[in-house]
Design a protein around this motif. Structure first.
Motif, PDB file in Angstrom:
ATOM      1  N   THR A  86       0.820  -1.211   0.000  1.00 35.88           N
ATOM      2  CA  THR A  86       0.000   0.000   0.000  1.00 35.88           C
ATOM      3  C   THR A  86       0.857   1.266   0.000  1.00 35.88           C
ATOM      4  O   THR A  86       0.315   2.360  -0.151  1.00 35.88           O
ATOM      5  CB  THR A  86      -0.937   0.022   1.221  1.00 35.88           C
ATOM      6  N   ARG A 102      -7.917   7.176   8.680  1.00 35.52           N
ATOM      7  CA  ARG A 102      -9.123   6.371   8.777  1.00 35.52           C
ATOM      8  C   ARG A 102      -9.928   6.425   7.484  1.00 35.52           C
ATOM      9  O   ARG A 102     -10.558   5.452   7.085  1.00 35.52           O
ATOM     10  CB  ARG A 102      -9.984   6.855   9.945  1.00 35.52           C
ATOM     11  N   ALA A 124      -7.366   4.618   4.472  1.00 33.84           N
ATOM     12  CA  ALA A 124      -6.762   3.288   4.559  1.00 33.84           C
ATOM     13  C   ALA A 124      -7.445   2.278   3.651  1.00 33.84           C
ATOM     14  O   ALA A 124      -6.778   1.543   2.915  1.00 33.84           O
ATOM     15  CB  ALA A 124      -6.791   2.802   6.006  1.00 33.84           C
ATOM     16  N   TRP A 125      -8.766   2.208   3.666  1.00 33.04           N
ATOM     17  CA  TRP A 125      -9.447   1.226   2.833  1.00 33.04           C
ATOM     18  C   TRP A 125      -9.283   1.558   1.351  1.00 33.04           C
ATOM     19  O   TRP A 125      -9.286   0.666   0.497  1.00 33.04           O
ATOM     20  CB  TRP A 125     -10.927   1.139   3.202  1.00 33.04           C
ATOM     21  N   ARG A 126      -9.134   2.846   1.053  1.00 31.37           N
ATOM     22  CA  ARG A 126      -8.942   3.243  -0.343  1.00 31.37           C
ATOM     23  C   ARG A 126      -7.592   2.760  -0.862  1.00 31.37           C
ATOM     24  O   ARG A 126      -7.472   2.409  -2.039  1.00 31.37           O
ATOM     25  CB  ARG A 126      -9.049   4.768  -0.476  1.00 31.37           C
ATOM     26  N   TRP A 127      -6.572   2.753  -0.007  1.00 28.92           N
ATOM     27  CA  TRP A 127      -5.266   2.247  -0.427  1.00 28.92           C
ATOM     28  C   TRP A 127      -5.367   0.784  -0.831  1.00 28.92           C
ATOM     29  O   TRP A 127      -4.842   0.380  -1.874  1.00 28.92           O
ATOM     30  CB  TRP A 127      -4.250   2.402   0.706  1.00 28.92           C
ATOM     31  N   LEU A 128      -6.036  -0.010  -0.018  1.00 28.47           N
ATOM     32  CA  LEU A 128      -6.178  -1.430  -0.325  1.00 28.47           C
ATOM     33  C   LEU A 128      -7.034  -1.649  -1.577  1.00 28.47           C
ATOM     34  O   LEU A 128      -6.718  -2.501  -2.410  1.00 28.47           O
ATOM     35  CB  LEU A 128      -6.796  -2.158   0.873  1.00 28.47           C
ATOM     36  N   ALA A 129      -8.112  -0.884  -1.687  1.00 24.12           N
ATOM     37  CA  ALA A 129      -8.993  -1.037  -2.853  1.00 24.12           C
ATOM     38  C   ALA A 129      -8.257  -0.685  -4.145  1.00 24.12           C
ATOM     39  O   ALA A 129      -8.346  -1.409  -5.149  1.00 24.12           O
ATOM     40  CB  ALA A 129     -10.234  -0.160  -2.689  1.00 24.12           C
TER      41      ALA A 129
END
Length: 279
Positions: free
Chosen positions: A114, A136, A139-144
């Motif tokens: 990431t 917060r 973070a999920w956008r990096w993985l997506a």
């Protein structure tokens, strides 16, 4: 002679004033720090994202592993002995792979990848002069983004081949795929802080750049890798691959940076605004 040089210098300095888009483009590239940003992206892709691709691919079906090898050959010029080593890694049994990487090692590799997502987010934020997103939120956008980018990397070879139909279909399809990827990339990593339509010019430029560089890679890289291996041995593959990644991410960064300049041109902005209101 001196007077002629002085006149040419004065003329060059006056170009941005007479052509406003040129001045904004120059200022944008200085703000983004083009080569530094592209080098950081290339280093993160080489050191973290590609190992993550290997980790994912070795657990995937055989067709996916073959696509990974083909993508590395076409995009980075990895062939010969280096390609054989990659194929040996891909053909290893799942039990052997699990023992080699280990569950914790695989997770660490994927999470460390990431770093490329974070570097890409910073580039997008610089281009649009936005503050950093909170961890917060981001973070999920990096993985997506990393997951989708890896999927596109794996699928690009059959897409470019038009799924067997040839380049006449494959190149337009790849152009659409690359444009969609970088359009969505900007919107995702900017945290929805910029509407969709202003991001379209940069996506179109990035899609065109990726399509052109994909063709250039097939022509240039095989010979470049061979020459580099002759001079530097096995390390030649590393030098050539990293250099080509810098070229790729320079093109992407340039496209996103200039995309904002184009989107803010009055005529283009009016059309984008009109399209946005229709939706």
């Amino acid at each position: 002679m001196k007077s002629r040089i002085a006149a040419l210098t004065t003329t060059a300095k006056g170009v941005p004033d007479r052509v406003p888009i040129v001045g904004r483009a120059v200022g944008q590239l200085v703000r983004v720090n083009l080569l530094d940003s592209a080098t950081r992206l290339a280093a993160q892709a080489f050191l973290s994202a590609l190992p993550a691709l290997f980790v994912v691919a070795v657990f995937a079906p055989a067709a996916v592993r073959e696509n990974v090898v083909s993508s590395l050959r076409d995009q980075l010029g990895i062939e010969g002995e280096a390609q054989q080593q990659v194929q040996q890694l891909m053909s290893a049994g799942h039990d052997d792979v699990a023992q080699s990487f280990g569950l914790i090692g695989a997770l660490v590799t994927l999470l460390s990848a990431t770093a490329l997502s974070r570097a890409m987010q910073r580039v997008c934020e610089r281009c649009w002069e936005l503050p950093k997103s909170g961890t917060r939120v981001a973070a999920w956008r990096w993985l997506a983004w990393l997951a989708v980018w890896l999927v596109v990397l794996v699928c690009q070879v059959p897409v470019r081949d038009g799924f067997g139909a040839g380049a006449w279909l494959g190149l337009p399809l790849f152009m659409l795929l690359a444009t969609a990827l970088w359009w969505w990339t900007q919107h995702l990593l900017l945290g929805n802080r910029v509407r969709w339509y202003p991001l379209l010019p940069g996506a179109l430029l990035a899609g065109a750049a990726m399509t052109g560089l994909g063709i250039a890679a097939q022509v240039y890289l095989p010979g470049a890798v061979s020459r580099s291996i002759t001079k530097f041995g096995p390390y030649g593959v590393v030098f050539t691959s990293l250099s080509w990644l810098i070229v790729l991410f320079t093109a992407v960064t340039l496209a996103i940076a200039l995309g904002r300049v184009v989107a803010e041109e009055p005529l283009v902005a009016r059309h984008l605004e009109a399209w946005g209101k229709r939706d």
